[in-house]
Design an enzyme around this catalytic site. Structure first.
Site, mmCIF file in Angstrom:
data_model
loop_
_atom_site.group_PDB
_atom_site.id
_atom_site.type_symbol
_atom_site.label_atom_id
_atom_site.label_comp_id
_atom_site.label_asym_id
_atom_site.label_seq_id
_atom_site.Cartn_x
_atom_site.Cartn_y
_atom_site.Cartn_z
ATOM 1 N N HIS A 30 4.371 6.544 11.107
ATOM 2 C CA HIS A 30 5.686 5.888 11.079
ATOM 3 C C HIS A 30 6.852 6.884 11.163
ATOM 4 O O HIS A 30 7.960 6.497 11.529
ATOM 5 C CB HIS A 30 5.849 5.088 9.788
ATOM 6 C CG HIS A 30 5.329 3.686 9.854
ATOM 7 N ND1 HIS A 30 5.633 2.825 10.885
ATOM 8 C CD2 HIS A 30 4.562 2.975 8.988
ATOM 9 C CE1 HIS A 30 5.058 1.651 10.655
ATOM 10 N NE2 HIS A 30 4.402 1.717 9.519
ATOM 11 N N GLY A 58 0.824 -1.204 0.000
ATOM 12 C CA GLY A 58 0.000 0.000 0.000
ATOM 13 C C GLY A 58 0.853 1.246 0.000
ATOM 14 O O GLY A 58 0.564 2.210 -0.705
ATOM 15 N N ALA A 59 1.933 1.213 0.801
ATOM 16 C CA ALA A 59 2.823 2.365 0.911
ATOM 17 C C ALA A 59 4.053 1.941 1.688
ATOM 18 O O ALA A 59 4.111 0.844 2.248
ATOM 19 C CB ALA A 59 2.123 3.530 1.612
ATOM 20 N N GLU A 66 7.148 3.711 4.431
ATOM 21 C CA GLU A 66 7.411 4.856 5.294
ATOM 22 C C GLU A 66 8.821 5.413 5.183
ATOM 23 O O GLU A 66 9.427 5.802 6.193
ATOM 24 C CB GLU A 66 7.124 4.477 6.754
ATOM 25 C CG GLU A 66 8.072 3.452 7.358
ATOM 26 C CD GLU A 66 7.600 2.010 7.265
ATOM 27 O OE1 GLU A 66 8.046 1.191 8.068
ATOM 28 O OE2 GLU A 66 6.784 1.710 6.369
ATOM 29 N N GLU A 106 4.267 -1.784 12.964
ATOM 30 C CA GLU A 106 3.081 -1.737 12.097
ATOM 31 C C GLU A 106 1.787 -1.598 12.890
ATOM 32 O O GLU A 106 0.877 -0.873 12.494
ATOM 33 C CB GLU A 106 3.039 -2.974 11.197
ATOM 34 C CG GLU A 106 4.213 -3.097 10.239
ATOM 35 C CD GLU A 106 4.339 -1.898 9.303
ATOM 36 O OE1 GLU A 106 3.389 -1.096 9.182
ATOM 37 O OE2 GLU A 106 5.411 -1.758 8.674
ATOM 38 N N HIS A 141 -1.367 6.291 8.320
ATOM 39 C CA HIS A 141 -0.515 5.186 8.796
ATOM 40 C C HIS A 141 0.964 5.503 8.540
ATOM 41 O O HIS A 141 1.806 5.408 9.437
ATOM 42 C CB HIS A 141 -0.929 3.898 8.079
ATOM 43 C CG HIS A 141 -0.086 2.693 8.393
ATOM 44 N ND1 HIS A 141 -0.550 1.640 9.156
ATOM 45 C CD2 HIS A 141 1.167 2.352 8.040
ATOM 46 C CE1 HIS A 141 0.391 0.725 9.263
ATOM 47 N NE2 HIS A 141 1.444 1.125 8.582
ATOM 48 N N GLU A 142 1.265 5.910 7.314
ATOM 49 C CA GLU A 142 2.672 6.190 6.976
ATOM 50 C C GLU A 142 3.189 7.416 7.725
ATOM 51 O O GLU A 142 4.360 7.460 8.116
ATOM 52 C CB GLU A 142 2.830 6.377 5.464
ATOM 53 C CG GLU A 142 2.350 5.200 4.621
ATOM 54 C CD GLU A 142 2.914 3.862 5.067
ATOM 55 O OE1 GLU A 142 4.110 3.807 5.428
ATOM 56 O OE2 GLU A 142 2.158 2.870 5.065
#
Length: 850
Positions: free
Chosen positions: A306, A268-269, A271, A325, A302-303
């Site tokens: 991080h 998805g991505a 960090e 995570e 979310h990222e």
């Protein structure tokens, strides 16, 4: 190419790394690039170790001014370093390979304009594909990148992009330039980054809590810029910055924040510090379900989390990957619910993340949240529902137990003490204990060091007047994982209000522990129409309803007023279906009768996926075809009845097309594609056109000429991937053979094209087309696992497993291969055990459905 924890621990005791100077030449053609690394590090005098470097060719190795023979010290994966001094300088000059697997430095050519785009992806062990590096998270250092590339490119890394210095015209046939970046702070190698190519950008800025101006950038390929919704990304980023800086008590730790949408991305991505890369399908070319928009928002948050948890403070070794995570997963849902428009984020969390966690935790390969990570192979297969979703669910349980204020107080102390360092789980728990006054040792042992999910059910007695005379919560566990855990949960009572809706009329929050927990506060209360354990979804457990509540809930599911309790009932029904406790056809009926009233887009999306799984795998085989056709008819009715232009209309149309199989249903799909049938408000853009076309291809109504014509209409990278999936879905032996040849035999497909082809290969109405490949699958596994990168091999092992041949023969073939495998390739064994479990569970569900 594996690195064991023992090797990493030994190396960390021998050396400490100061800095990397990395010089990359991206002007050498389409296969290799130049990589020269200068590493400065301390060591125990006289010791020997190795540095990681996956190379095409090593030209020169110099250690403390002494040339080492590349042929002797390098094997293409590691370079041996003998007789170290107290202070060392190592120079490695090599050719490195561009990748097309989404690992290392990935190279992509845009079919629209033939421009080249590069991006790095290093988690877990792939920075060594771009430069020589001590590849483990606890050997932090500063990184200075100098990059030579075509002068019309943009070059982005962790530090702000400097003004490039143009090369003189006679130096190169193609005009080039050199970008000399400032050194990064001390970070781990896996979060360094390089993104290069003629990316276009939109710029903005924000003010950090410490008064600094933080430049912001959002990037995409030139051919996608018209679709880039940069302002939405900036808005989410500002909301996330403000929320996290307040919660964490620590200003954003880096100089700038770029977010880049890159092609052919596997996850998805990622960090990367100050330069986050995202899956390119998050640039929406047309209308997408609101669930997808929310998923993008959660990923952005979310990222961003991080940047603090993972980048500023980093795990010492990958056994704490879960914490990295899980924390970002929990915080992104919290931030979305409290600081953005996505107030229903915890409903989405319950329907998506928790469903993933419960599924993963019931596989034979489940493991404690704190998993034993012996080597890099263990890490790569642990990017799973335990690491992300169960971990985040358990953190949510912990927050409920200690209190959110105390939890965040402990987190602020943690960042204050450990910024720029490496930590272990105990470092965080000690701060949470100090803040909350709770001893977390037993909690940690029961929740983090044991596997499996508990089941909770109410035990109720009432008198003739409907007054509760006793109420308790019973807890059970499966024999393989017998731990009974403490749970913080709420019990909700629901009754019909004047509006005809079922709403909560009473709530009790308590700690549940052991086999039976009495709830005396509920004795003497009138028995409600619906009793819901784990109201508000605080606990991580499988929930069962009492018989009276189950009957009412399934009859009046649409009448439950709030989305979260409704989702908890949905989850209980799905769980019972997967466990073979209720017939699969009952779940199909429940979905089709109630989904039209569902207000939450993410819940609708999850229900439609679960409906597809139920029809494909759990319904009795002799009834599958008529039930699927009937479900498709119902979905078409729902689509036509939905509000014009609504999210549900779009989702129902997509689901109808995916299940369409009768001549009449395929006629409707064809009419939608041609424009002869128009649903008011439905936007049939490029991506939906491909979905409709692929449905017609799988139904043998369209063929190669139609695919080619659509690809000419949409000659983009996205169009090429859709065409690859459609071609693999052609219902002929020749098409399946061609797809198998491309995926398994030739092995020349880039990661995204392979993923698309695998998806199309298994999309059949008649599973007889797949039968010739069951034996070939097992015959090919050893070579695939030995010769492909981890990402490519895992796609094949999972995606081509003959799950659609849901028979005991498939189980027996799997067992035979597992027996022959012995102790070799434990990561491959794990994937096959999970594949096998899906078939075993399906056979049990089919038996219940009969």
């Amino acid at each position: 190419m594996n690195l064991t924890r023992a090797e990493a621990r030994e190396r960390a005791e021998l050396i400490s790394v100061e800095s990397y100077d990395i010089n990359l030449d991206l002007t050498r053609g389409d296969e290799v690039f130049g990589s020269t690394t200068v590493v400065r590090f301390g060591a125990q005098p006289g010791a020997s170790t190795f540095i990681d470097a996956v190379t095409s060719k090593v030209h020169r190795v110099t250690l403390n001014g002494v040339s080492l023979d590349p042929e002797e010290v390098s094997d293409g994966v590691r370079i041996q370093l003998p007789n170290l001094a107290a202070s060392n300088e190592l120079v490695v000059e090599a050719d490195a390979l561009y990748m097309n697997t989404g690992e290392g430095l990935h190279r992509f050519v845009d079919p629209v304009d033939n421009e080249v785009y590069l991006y790095s992806q290093f988690e877990v062990p792939d920075s060594r594909r771009m430069f020589a590096v001590f590849e483990q998270p606890d050997l932090k250092a500063t990184f200075r990148f100098t990059v030579t590339a075509p002068e019309h490119w943009d070059v982005i890394s962790n530090s702000p992009t400097p003004e490039p210095v143009r090369a003189s015209a006679e130096d190169s046939a193609e005009p080039s330039a050199t970008w000399s970046f400032e050194p990064t702070p001390r970070i781990s190698s896996y979060i360094t980054a390089l993104i290069a190519g003629p990316y276009q950008s939109v710029r903005s800025e924000l003010t950090s809590s410490d008064g600094r101006t933080i430049p912001l950038g959002v990037f995409a390929r030139k051919s996608l810029m018209e679709y880039l919704d940069a302002e939405n990304i900036f808005e989410l980023t500002r909301q996330g910055f403000e929320f996290y800086e307040a919660q964490f008590g620590t200003p954003y730790p880096f100089e700038k924040y770029d977010q880049l949408f890159v092609p052919e991305f596997n996850a998805g991505a990622m960090e990367n510090a100050g330069a986050v890369t995202f899956l390119e399908s998050y640039v929406f070319r047309g209308r997408v379900p609101d669930a997808t928009v929310e998923r993008r928002a959660i990923t952005v948050l979310h990222e961003l989390a991080h940047m603090w948890f993972g980048d500023l403070v980093t795990m010492r070794w990958w056994n704490d990957l879960w914490l990295n995570e899980s924390f970002a997963e929990f915080m992104s849902a919290l931030a979305a619910a409290e600081a953005t428009e996505f107030k229903q984020a915890w409903t989405t969390f319950a329907s998506m993340e928790k469903a993933w966690a419960y599924r993963q935790d019931q596989l034979p390969t489940t493991h404690p949240i704190v998993a034993e990570i012996r080597d890099l192979e263990d890490v790569q297969v642990n990017f799973d529902g335990i690491t992300y979703a169960k971990g985040a669910s358990v953190l949510k349980q912990l927050v409920a137990w200690v209190g959110q204020d105390k939890f965040m107080q402990g987190v602020r102390e943690y960042f204050g003490k450990h910024s720029w360092g490496n930590t272990e789980l105990s470092d965080l728990l000690s701060e949470l204990e100090a803040a909350s006054g709770r001893d977390l040792s037993q909690w940690s042992a029961q929740w983090l060091e044991t596997a499996g999910v508990n089941a909770l059910r109410p035990v109720i007695d009432s008198d003739d007047d409907g007054v509760i005379t006793s109420f308790a919560v019973a807890q059970s566990a499966v024999a393989e994982y017998p731990t009974l855990r403490p749970h913080r949960l709420a019990v909700g009572f629901y009754n019909t209000g004047e509006d005809g809706k079922l709403s909560r009329t009473h709530r009790v929050e308590l700690d549940v522990d052991g086999e039976l927990t009495p709830v005396p506060e509920l004795v003497g209360q009138p028995r409600p129409e619906l009793i819901l354990l784990n109201d508000d979804d605080l606990a991580y457990a499988k929930i069962r309803l009492d018989d009276a509540s189950w009957r009412l809930a399934t009859r009046r599911l649409r009448d439950i007023a709030e989305s979260l309790p409704r989702t908890l009932v949905w989850a209980s029904a799905w769980d019972a279906t997967r466990d073979g406790e209720i017939p699969a056809r009952n779940y199909v009926e429940l979905v089709l009768q109630n989904i039209a009233s569902e207000s939450d887009s993410s819940v609708v999306q999850v229900l439609l996926r679960q409906l597809a799984t139920t029809l494909t795998f759990y319904v009795a085989p002799q009834d599958r075809e008529p039930m699927t056709a009937a479900a498709a008819d119902s979905l078409w009715d729902l689509a036509r009845a939905a509000a014009p232009g609504s999210d549900s209309q779009l989702q129902f149309v997509k689901a109808f097309a995916a299940h369409a199989q009768t001549p009449e249903q395929l006629d409707e799909v064809a009419a939608l594609l041609s424009g002869n049938l128009v649903l008011d408000g439905l936007e049939v853009g490029s991506d939906l056109r491909w979905e409709l076309l692929t449905a017609l291809v799988a139904g043998d109504r369209m063929g190669e000429a139609d695919i080619a014509a659509e690809l000419e209409r949409d000659a983009t990278a996205t169009g090429q991937l859709a065409a690859a999936g459609a071609r693999a879905a052609l219902p002929s032996a020749e098409a399946k053979a061609a797809a198998w040849e491309a995926i398994v035999v030739r092995s020349d497909l880039p990661n995204a094209a392979q993923r698309a082809a695998i998806g199309g290969f298994s999309r059949v109405h008649d599973t007889a087309l797949l039968e010739p490949y069951a034996e070939r699958y097992f015959d090919s596994l050893r070579e695939v696992w030995a010769t492909r990168t981890h990402e490519i091999a895992q796609q094949i092992v999972v995606g081509l497993y003959p799950a659609r041949l849901t028979t005991q023969e498939t189980v027996d073939r799997t067992d035979a291969f597992l027996n022959s495998l012995g102790d070799e390739a434990p990561a491959l064994r794990r994937l096959l055990l999970e594949n096998r479990d899906g078939v075993v569970r399906a056979l049990k569900a089919q038996s219940a459905d009969r």
